[in-house]
Design a protein around this motif. Structure first.
Motif, short mmCIF file in Angstrom:
data_model
loop_
_atom_site.label_atom_id
_atom_site.label_comp_id
_atom_site.label_asym_id
_atom_site.label_seq_id
_atom_site.Cartn_x
_atom_site.Cartn_y
_atom_site.Cartn_z
N GLU A 90 25.17 1.41 82.80
CA GLU A 90 25.79 2.02 81.62
C GLU A 90 25.01 3.26 81.21
O GLU A 90 25.60 4.32 80.93
CB GLU A 90 25.83 1.02 80.47
N ALA A 91 23.70 3.15 81.16
CA ALA A 91 22.88 4.31 80.77
C ALA A 91 23.04 5.46 81.76
O ALA A 91 23.17 6.62 81.36
CB ALA A 91 21.40 3.89 80.68
N THR A 92 23.06 5.14 83.05
CA THR A 92 23.23 6.18 84.07
C THR A 92 24.61 6.83 83.95
O THR A 92 24.75 8.05 84.04
CB THR A 92 23.05 5.59 85.47
N GLY A 93 25.63 6.00 83.74
CA GLY A 93 26.98 6.53 83.61
C GLY A 93 27.12 7.44 82.40
O GLY A 93 27.76 8.49 82.46
N VAL A 94 26.52 7.04 81.28
CA VAL A 94 26.55 7.87 80.08
C VAL A 94 25.83 9.19 80.31
O VAL A 94 26.32 10.26 79.93
CB VAL A 94 25.94 7.11 78.88
N ALA A 95 24.67 9.13 80.96
CA ALA A 95 23.92 10.36 81.24
C ALA A 95 24.72 11.30 82.13
O ALA A 95 24.70 12.53 81.94
CB ALA A 95 22.59 10.01 81.90
N ARG A 96 25.44 10.76 83.11
CA ARG A 96 26.27 11.61 83.98
C ARG A 96 27.40 12.27 83.19
O ARG A 96 27.71 13.44 83.38
CB ARG A 96 26.84 10.78 85.12
N LYS A 97 28.04 11.50 82.31
CA LYS A 97 29.11 12.07 81.50
C LYS A 97 28.58 13.16 80.59
O LYS A 97 29.24 14.19 80.35
CB LYS A 97 29.79 10.97 80.68
N ILE A 98 27.37 12.97 80.07
CA ILE A 98 26.76 14.00 79.23
C ILE A 98 26.49 15.26 80.04
O ILE A 98 26.72 16.38 79.56
CB ILE A 98 25.47 13.45 78.58
N SER A 99 26.04 15.10 81.28
CA SER A 99 25.80 16.26 82.14
C SER A 99 27.08 17.06 82.34
O SER A 99 27.07 18.29 82.35
CB SER A 99 25.25 15.80 83.50
N VAL A 100 28.20 16.36 82.49
CA VAL A 100 29.48 17.04 82.66
C VAL A 100 29.84 17.81 81.39
O VAL A 100 30.30 18.97 81.45
CB VAL A 100 30.59 16.03 83.02
N LEU A 101 29.64 17.19 80.21
CA LEU A 101 29.94 17.89 78.96
C LEU A 101 29.07 19.14 78.81
O LEU A 101 29.55 20.19 78.37
CB LEU A 101 29.70 16.95 77.77
N LEU A 102 27.80 19.03 79.18
CA LEU A 102 26.92 20.19 79.13
C LEU A 102 27.44 21.29 80.04
O LEU A 102 27.44 22.48 79.69
CB LEU A 102 25.50 19.80 79.52
N GLU A 103 27.88 20.89 81.22
CA GLU A 103 28.42 21.85 82.18
C GLU A 103 29.68 22.53 81.64
O GLU A 103 29.93 23.70 81.91
CB GLU A 103 28.76 21.12 83.49
N GLU A 104 30.43 21.78 80.83
CA GLU A 104 31.67 22.32 80.28
C GLU A 104 31.43 23.15 79.02
O GLU A 104 32.38 23.68 78.44
CB GLU A 104 32.64 21.18 79.97
N GLY A 105 30.18 23.27 78.61
CA GLY A 105 29.86 24.15 77.49
C GLY A 105 29.56 23.48 76.18
O GLY A 105 29.34 24.16 75.18
#
Length: 702
Positions: free
Chosen positions: A334-349
């Protein structure tokens, strides 16, 4: 200022509140409905219309941050002399002013750390609790004092309240009595006693009461659902037999009952003042309709007395993305999945400072610290000790004050460079260090360095040059108002610590039975408070809302956990959603290796399942990483601002040979294509990228 101009820009309900200038007024304000705007405009309207003078207004709230925000808004509305304070700040000021007349002798010293005093009291009666036990004891003493319970009555009060004592009731009472004796012997006073003594001083001295009531004739109390009996006692002392009182709050955000707070004063306001004006604010300007629908569903299921007063919010923002419900096998996943989703949001601005991971208890943060660190995502943990009380900040401020006195007139060294040089020995290194305490220290110092840059930028925009004196003055002002500088990173916080805050993206994690609601919420009232806590978490989100849970604690563990009951009727019947359509591209994203539908954000970015084989030029990926490192260093930004690891890997796998193919890679938007496209294409072609000016390195929306 023209009184009518003050009302410009208010919605109909806010205008109704601002026009209710006299008598008791109760404003029920849902999350994101502009309550601070309503009450500050009401005060400014009353001042502009001559109903009351600025100096006769006392606006009370619960945090120094909220009081500071209120003062700032009132200044902009032409009412800079209005007193906006916390209960404790207002009481401490009055008690100090009248001490000689009311009590006489030397003023007591205010206790800075109740835990330390409780530790000494516990030791004196033969108790040796650990730090957690000391915090629990300190909490019990605070609860006892705000509910006006004496040590001799503690056992009866606990039984009546249905409260779980951290130690046998008799032992808690002994520590409580020893704590009170310690305060008497050493002439100490805590914040609860400040409120109690101020109320007693006003109630017992007609002369002091007259002076206080002549000074303050117009009262506004924010977050009235959080008032406890001791604060209510003080408020009644301030008011006397008058009723020029405006209260604002939301019963659905009552989450501090364990500290003695009660919504009864808010929900029963009409009973005490039958002639009161009642206004409901329900237009939600914070969250998208998708988030508001979740919030309304959650609170509509509430039961008990408070539920009768819940507000149904009406979203005012345009549509946003649908909330995401995600199930994981275990907590690390869960923690890894959340961190990956956050990385995508950062990438999206989405800026890192506009993202929060909220959880029920502070003990849950460790897994997310690790996962975010592994992804290279900056983060900060909210809810530790106050910023200016941290040892590294006290040391840093001491250094900066010394540097101010030692600075020569017309100093030539740039302020930012000077401060970073001074703070380097304290731990302000270039990259965040490993280890939680070292990282927290680094974050604190980084926030101070960022404040320095803000001061320098402000002076530069005014055509001047910042000096150490400017910085120290800014720090002194912030210390006086408890306005801590921020650290630009993802926020990790408990749901309680998130109250009053908001972010573009909110991840609510660990949503399982036993954690939400917490396992020790046994009574119906306790479960309902947990529901309200979940509601507070949901309403912190402006646009992106992700809710997740895990079936087991550890990898390979028994998957016996159940999703929180608060998700019933919200999450899909099946937590797994294969074949979910990608809204941005209008179709199902499939793995280029096995053709399965891709639902994970990182998998969609790579264009394949994470466990499908991939072939890519490892030398190319290494060249891309080295180029990113150098570019980030030159632009003085974190590496992920250039491209995330997942985007670099996708580029290495797909080896785009043209601008159009590179633009098709997820995470390469138009802004980054303009900045870095030429260099990336050169690297893919095996050439050294030519030196190009890629801009100022600031992150932009794409």
């Amino acid at each position: 200022m023209d009184p009518d101009r003050v009302l410009e820009g208010l919605d109909p309900e806010q205008t109704q509140a601002a026009r209710a200038l006299r008598g008791p007024v109760c404003i029920l304000a849902g999350a994101g409905t502009g309550k601070t705007r309503a009450i500050t405009h009401r005060i400014a309207h009353a001042v502009a219309g001559g109903v009351v003078s600025e100096q006769q207004v006392l606006a009370v709230t619960f945090t120094a941050r909220a009081a500071g925000e209120m003062r700032g808004r009132l200044r902009s509305l032409g009412a800079p002399k209005v007193q906006a304070r916390t209960f404790h700040s207002a009481a401490l000021r009055q008690l100090g002013f009248f001490w000689g007349e009311a009590v006489g002798g030397a003023k007591p010293n205010l206790i800075k750390s109740k835990v330390q005093a409780v530790a000494r009291a516990a030791h004196s009666v033969g108790q040796q609790p650990d730090r957690t036990g000391l915090r629990d004891l300190a909490g019990e003493i605070e609860w006892s004092k705000v509910t006006q319970v004496r040590p001799s009555d503690y056992d009866k009060a606990v039984a009546k309240a249905g409260r779980q004592s951290p130690l046998p009731e008799g032992e808690v009472a002994r520590v409580f009595e020893a704590y009170e004796e310690l305060c008497r012997e050493e002439h100490l006073i805590d914040f609860e006693s400040v409120l109690e003594l101020t109320a007693a001083m006003i109630n017992e001295s007609p002369k002091i009461a007259q002076r206080v009531r002549d000074q303050y004739r117009y009262f506004v109390v924010d977050e009235f659902q959080d008032v406890n009996p001791l604060q209510k006692l003080l408020l009644d002392a301030w008011l006397g037999d008058r009723d020029d009182l405006c209260v604002v709050g939301d019963p659905s955000q009552t989450i501090y009952s364990f500290t003695g707070a009660t919504p009864d004063y808010l929900t029963g306001f009409g009973d005490r003042y039958p002639h009161a004006t009642l206004v409901r604010l329900v237009r939600d300007y914070r969250s998208t309709p998708q988030v508001v629908r979740v919030a309304n569903h959650v609170i509509a299921q509430a039961k008990g007395a408070t539920s009768a007063h819940h507000l149904t919010l009406r979203a005012q923002r345009p549509d946003g993305p649908d909330p995401i419900y995600q199930e994981y096998d275990d907590e690390p996943a869960e923690a890894t999945g959340v961190a990956r989703k956050i990385s995508v949001l950062l990438e999206e601005g989405v800026p890192a400072g506009e993202i929060a991971v909220l959880m029920r208890t502070n003990s849950q943060t460790a897994a997310y610290e690790q996962a975010l660190g592994d992804q290279g995502v900056p983060f900060t943990v909210r809810g530790s000790e106050r910023f200016f009380e941290r040892p590294e900040i006290r040391e840093a401020v001491h250094l900066l004050r010394g540097a101010r006195h030692g600075a020569a007139d017309g100093e030539d060294e740039p302020l930012v460079r000077t401060v970073r040089h001074l703070l380097a020995p304290l731990g302000l290194v270039e990259q965040a260090p490993e280890g939680r305490r070292a990282r927290e220290r680094w974050e604190s110092l980084s926030a101070l360095a960022q404040l320095t840059e803000d001061v320098a930028a402000k002076a530069g925009s005014a055509g001047g040059r910042a000096t150490m004196a400017h910085l120290v003055d800014e720090i002194d002002m912030r210390m006086a108002t408890e306005h801590a500088p921020g650290f630009e990173g993802v926020t990790l916080a408990s749901l309680h610590a998130a109250k009053g805050l908001e972010w573009d993206a909110v991840f609510l994690v660990g949503l399982t039975e036993g954690m939400m609601p917490i396992i020790y919420a046994e009574t119906d009232d306790q479960v309902e408070e947990e529901r309200r806590l979940f509601y507070v978490g949901v309403t912190r989100a402006r646009e992106h809302l992700v809710m997740s849970w895990s079936l087991a604690r550890s990898p390979g563990g028994r998957k016996s956990r159940k999703p929180s009951r608060f998700l019933d009727g919200l999450r899909p019947a099946s937590p797994s959603t294969p074949g979910r359509r990608d809204r941005r591209k209008g179709g199902v994203v499939r793995c280029r290796v096995c053709s399965d539908a891709l639902t994970d954000a990182v998998e969609r970015k790579l264009g394949r399942c994470l466990d499908c084989p991939s072939t890519y030029d490892e030398a190319l990926l290494e060249r891309l990483r080295e180029w990113r490192r150098l570019t980030a260093r030159d632009q003085k930004v974190p590496a992920y601002v250039i491209f995330t690891d997942a985007t670099l890997q996708a580029i290495a796998e797909q080896e785009p040979g043209s601008v159009s193919r590179l633009s098709a890679v997820s995470g390469v938007g138009s802004v980054k294509l303009d900045r870095y496209g030429e260099a990336v294409l050169a690297l893919v072609a095996g050439r050294d990228p030519e030196e190009t000016v890629a801009g100022d390195g600031e992150e932009e929306d794409e």
